[in-house]
Design an enzyme around this catalytic site. Structure first.
Site, PDB file in Angstrom:
ATOM      1  N   SER A   1       0.859  -1.190   0.000  1.00 31.63           N
ATOM      2  CA  SER A   1       0.000   0.000   0.000  1.00 31.63           C
ATOM      3  C   SER A   1       0.901   1.248   0.000  1.00 31.63           C
ATOM      4  O   SER A   1       2.114   1.145   0.201  1.00 31.63           O
ATOM      5  CB  SER A   1      -0.862   0.006   1.260  1.00 31.63           C
ATOM      6  OG  SER A   1      -0.031   0.196   2.395  1.00 31.63           O
TER       7      SER A   1
ATOM      8  N   ASP B   1      -1.226  -1.653  -3.966  1.00 33.71           N
ATOM      9  CA  ASP B   1      -2.570  -1.802  -3.401  1.00 33.71           C
ATOM     10  C   ASP B   1      -3.163  -0.414  -3.143  1.00 33.71           C
ATOM     11  O   ASP B   1      -2.534   0.423  -2.480  1.00 33.71           O
ATOM     12  CB  ASP B   1      -2.423  -2.584  -2.078  1.00 33.71           C
ATOM     13  CG  ASP B   1      -3.748  -2.975  -1.471  1.00 33.71           C
ATOM     14  OD1 ASP B   1      -4.707  -3.207  -2.230  1.00 33.71           O
ATOM     15  OD2 ASP B   1      -3.806  -3.078  -0.223  1.00 33.71           O
ATOM     16  N   HIS B   2      -4.339  -0.164  -3.670  1.00 32.17           N
ATOM     17  CA  HIS B   2      -5.049   1.111  -3.456  1.00 32.17           C
ATOM     18  C   HIS B   2      -4.240   2.350  -3.815  1.00 32.17           C
ATOM     19  O   HIS B   2      -4.159   3.297  -3.020  1.00 32.17           O
ATOM     20  CB  HIS B   2      -5.548   1.242  -2.008  1.00 32.17           C
ATOM     21  CG  HIS B   2      -6.604   0.252  -1.654  1.00 32.17           C
ATOM     22  ND1 HIS B   2      -7.919   0.372  -2.069  1.00 32.17           N
ATOM     23  CD2 HIS B   2      -6.542  -0.907  -0.958  1.00 32.17           C
ATOM     24  CE1 HIS B   2      -8.613  -0.663  -1.626  1.00 32.17           C
ATOM     25  NE2 HIS B   2      -7.802  -1.469  -0.963  1.00 32.17           N
TER      26      HIS B   2
ATOM     27  N   ASP C   1      -7.255   3.147  -7.479  1.00 34.34           N
ATOM     28  CA  ASP C   1      -8.519   3.128  -6.746  1.00 34.34           C
ATOM     29  C   ASP C   1      -9.205   4.490  -6.881  1.00 34.34           C
ATOM     30  O   ASP C   1      -8.948   5.411  -6.109  1.00 34.34           O
ATOM     31  CB  ASP C   1      -8.248   2.785  -5.276  1.00 34.34           C
ATOM     32  CG  ASP C   1      -9.513   2.779  -4.437  1.00 34.34           C
ATOM     33  OD1 ASP C   1     -10.591   3.113  -4.976  1.00 34.34           O
ATOM     34  OD2 ASP C   1      -9.422   2.442  -3.238  1.00 34.34           O
TER      35      ASP C   1
ATOM     36  N   HIS D   1     -12.386  -3.197   5.048  1.00 34.69           N
ATOM     37  CA  HIS D   1     -11.010  -3.360   5.526  1.00 34.69           C
ATOM     38  C   HIS D   1     -10.942  -3.319   7.059  1.00 34.69           C
ATOM     39  O   HIS D   1     -11.684  -2.572   7.686  1.00 34.69           O
ATOM     40  CB  HIS D   1     -10.133  -2.233   4.971  1.00 34.69           C
ATOM     41  CG  HIS D   1     -10.006  -2.259   3.481  1.00 34.69           C
ATOM     42  ND1 HIS D   1     -10.652  -1.379   2.666  1.00 34.69           N
ATOM     43  CD2 HIS D   1      -9.299  -3.074   2.664  1.00 34.69           C
ATOM     44  CE1 HIS D   1     -10.354  -1.642   1.400  1.00 34.69           C
ATOM     45  NE2 HIS D   1      -9.536  -2.670   1.369  1.00 34.69           N
ATOM     46  N   GLY D   2     -10.044  -4.104   7.611  1.00 37.96           N
ATOM     47  CA  GLY D   2      -9.801  -4.051   9.057  1.00 37.96           C
ATOM     48  C   GLY D   2     -10.550  -5.146   9.804  1.00 37.96           C
ATOM     49  O   GLY D   2     -11.054  -6.097   9.200  1.00 37.96           O
TER      50      GLY D   2
ATOM     51  N   GLY E   1     -10.691  -6.620   1.796  1.00 43.49           N
ATOM     52  CA  GLY E   1     -11.205  -6.704   3.163  1.00 43.49           C
ATOM     53  C   GLY E   1     -11.559  -8.124   3.558  1.00 43.49           C
ATOM     54  O   GLY E   1     -12.555  -8.353   4.243  1.00 43.49           O
TER      55      GLY E   1
ATOM     56  N   THR F   1      -5.096  -7.593   7.383  1.00 41.87           N
ATOM     57  CA  THR F   1      -5.334  -7.559   8.835  1.00 41.87           C
ATOM     58  C   THR F   1      -4.977  -8.876   9.547  1.00 41.87           C
ATOM     59  O   THR F   1      -4.342  -8.842  10.609  1.00 41.87           O
ATOM     60  CB  THR F   1      -6.814  -7.184   9.097  1.00 41.87           C
ATOM     61  OG1 THR F   1      -7.018  -5.885   8.528  1.00 41.87           O
ATOM     62  CG2 THR F   1      -7.151  -7.148  10.562  1.00 41.87           C
TER      63      THR F   1
HETATM   64  O1  G3H Z   1      -6.468  -1.992   2.054  1.00 43.20           O
HETATM   65  C1  G3H Z   1      -5.706  -1.541   2.918  1.00 43.20           C
HETATM   66  C2  G3H Z   1      -4.581  -2.356   3.403  1.00 43.20           C
HETATM   67  O2  G3H Z   1      -4.947  -3.082   4.524  1.00 43.20           O
HETATM   68  C3  G3H Z   1      -3.376  -1.504   3.628  1.00 43.20           C
HETATM   69  O3  G3H Z   1      -3.451  -0.791   4.806  1.00 43.20           O
HETATM   70  O4  G3H Z   1      -2.816   1.537   4.172  1.00 43.20           O
HETATM   71  O5  G3H Z   1      -2.536   0.711   6.528  1.00 43.20           O
HETATM   72  O6  G3H Z   1      -1.035  -0.106   4.709  1.00 43.20           O
HETATM   73  P1  G3H Z   1      -2.400   0.417   5.066  1.00 43.20           P
HETATM   74  P1  13P Z   2      -7.981  -6.709   5.225  1.00 47.33           P
HETATM   75  O1  13P Z   2      -6.951  -5.917   5.956  1.00 47.33           O
HETATM   76  O2  13P Z   2      -9.345  -6.487   5.781  1.00 47.33           O
HETATM   77  O3  13P Z   2      -7.594  -8.113   5.068  1.00 47.33           O
HETATM   78  O4  13P Z   2      -8.062  -6.083   3.733  1.00 47.33           O
HETATM   79  C1  13P Z   2      -6.936  -6.169   2.920  1.00 47.33           C
HETATM   80  C2  13P Z   2      -7.150  -5.460   1.644  1.00 47.33           C
HETATM   81  O5  13P Z   2      -8.234  -5.411   1.090  1.00 47.33           O
HETATM   82  C3  13P Z   2      -5.986  -4.828   1.020  1.00 47.33           C
HETATM   83  O6  13P Z   2      -6.319  -4.147  -0.138  1.00 47.33           O
HETATM   84 ZN    ZN Z   3      -8.234  -3.246  -0.100  1.00 47.68          ZN
END
Ligand code: G3H
Ligand code: 13P
Ligand code: ZN
Length: 284
Positions: free
Chosen positions: A50, A82-83, A104, A180-181, A209, A233
């Site tokens: 990320s 990611d994102h 995203d 997420h989370g 997520g 997570t």
């Molecule tokens: O989708 C989000 C991921 O869990 C990344 O989280 O932005 O805290 O690295 P982060």
């Molecule tokens: P989680 O942290 O909920 O597993 O989500 C991960 C995610 O979607 C990263 O893009």
């Molecule tokens: Zn995500």
């Protein structure tokens, strides 16, 4: 093996009716855990970073660690942003050797999301780099959204068909009830909506997520057509809990290897379990 484009892994998964796990990394130990798990399961894998991970570790470290991991590995590995939220972030990853980027644009209006996604794809595709986009809002469990509001944030199947056609993306993240989370309760996935999306869209679909979603629900989503499942997570929980356990047993421990070694092992185990749930064991 050198890093491979994520698209190759997703098309094989779509065809074989399994999903490739995409695991978030933030440091060397997590990269090693992801590779160790994928190798033990003989599974293809996506390592994703990320913007937060890139800020923490530095893009050069993330790329170098992952390239080294892939080169020494017996399984195919893709490196994915990611994102990503801007064209510039995506281009920085393209320049640094990522084989896949997510743009995203889900917070934008539909046409603006399409325009931004197309702009990234126009540069990435000729270079053989995969592009993932997001339609609908996946959000976080901490977002204060009432149950009746969720539905409006979910991916609309007709919009998904239009979006895929217009952007020609290689992977599409859909909002069907995950967040997420850490979940407060048990998430309920909208499988009927997922089925409608699959009927209209041939692009491989991505479930974000996914930590904390019951394995049976993940497997049902894969059976319907999800080809990439994102996990962060659950890795964080396993990693930090193992480190915490070492320190709880001996508060005077000062050797980082004795704290982070067990954390790496715990992360490896969680990732192996996920890979088995996703059905990608033995697919490398
Ligand atoms: O989708 C989000 C991921 O869990 C990344 O989280 O932005 O805290 O690295 P982060
Ligand atoms: P989680 O942290 O909920 O597993 O989500 C991960 C995610 O979607 C990263 O893009
Ligand atoms: Zn995500």
């Amino acid at each position: 093996m050198s890093l491979v484009p994520m698209k190759e892994l997703l098309l094989a998964a779509q065809k074989g009716r399994y999903a490739v796990g995409a695991f978030n990394c933030n440091n060397m130990e997590i990269v090693q855990a992801i590779i160790a798990a994928a190798e033990a399961e003989k599974s293809p894998v996506v390592i994703q970073a990320s913007q937060g991970a890139i800020k923490y570790a530095g893009i050069a470290y993330i790329t170098a660690l992952t390239k080294l991991a892939a080169e020494n590995s017996s399984v195919p590995v893709a490196l994915h942003l990611d994102h990503g939220t801007s064209f510039e972030q995506c281009m920085s990853c393209v320049r640094n050797g990522f084989t896949s980027v997510m743009i995203d644009g889900s917070k934008h209006a539909l046409e603006d999301n399409i325009a931004l996604t197309k702009k990234v794809a126009e540069v990435a595709h000729p270079l053989g780099i995969t592009v993932e986009a997001e339609l609908g809002k996946i959000g976080g469990t901490e977002d204060d959204i009432k149950v009746e509001e969720w539905d409006a944030l979910f991916t609309d199947p007709d919009e998904a068909a239009y979006f895929s056609r217009e952007t020609q993306v290689d992977a599409l993240a859909v909002a069907i009830g995950t967040a997420h989370g850490q979940y407060k309760g048990v998430p309920k996935l909208d499988f009927a909506r997922l089925q409608k999306i699959v009927a209209k869209v041939s692009t491989p679909l991505v479930l974000h997520g996914s930590s904390g979603v019951p394995s049976e629900a993940i497997q049902e989503a894969i059976a319907i057509g999800v080809a990439k499942v994102n996990i962060d997570t659950n890795i964080r929980e396993a990693f930090v809990e193992a480190a915490r356990k070492v320190l709880a047993a001996d508060a005077k421990e000062i050797d980082p290897r004795k704290v982070l070694g067990p954390a790496r092992e715990a992360a490896t185990e969680v990732i192996r379990e996920k890979i088995r749930v996703f059905g990608s064991s033995g697919k490398a």
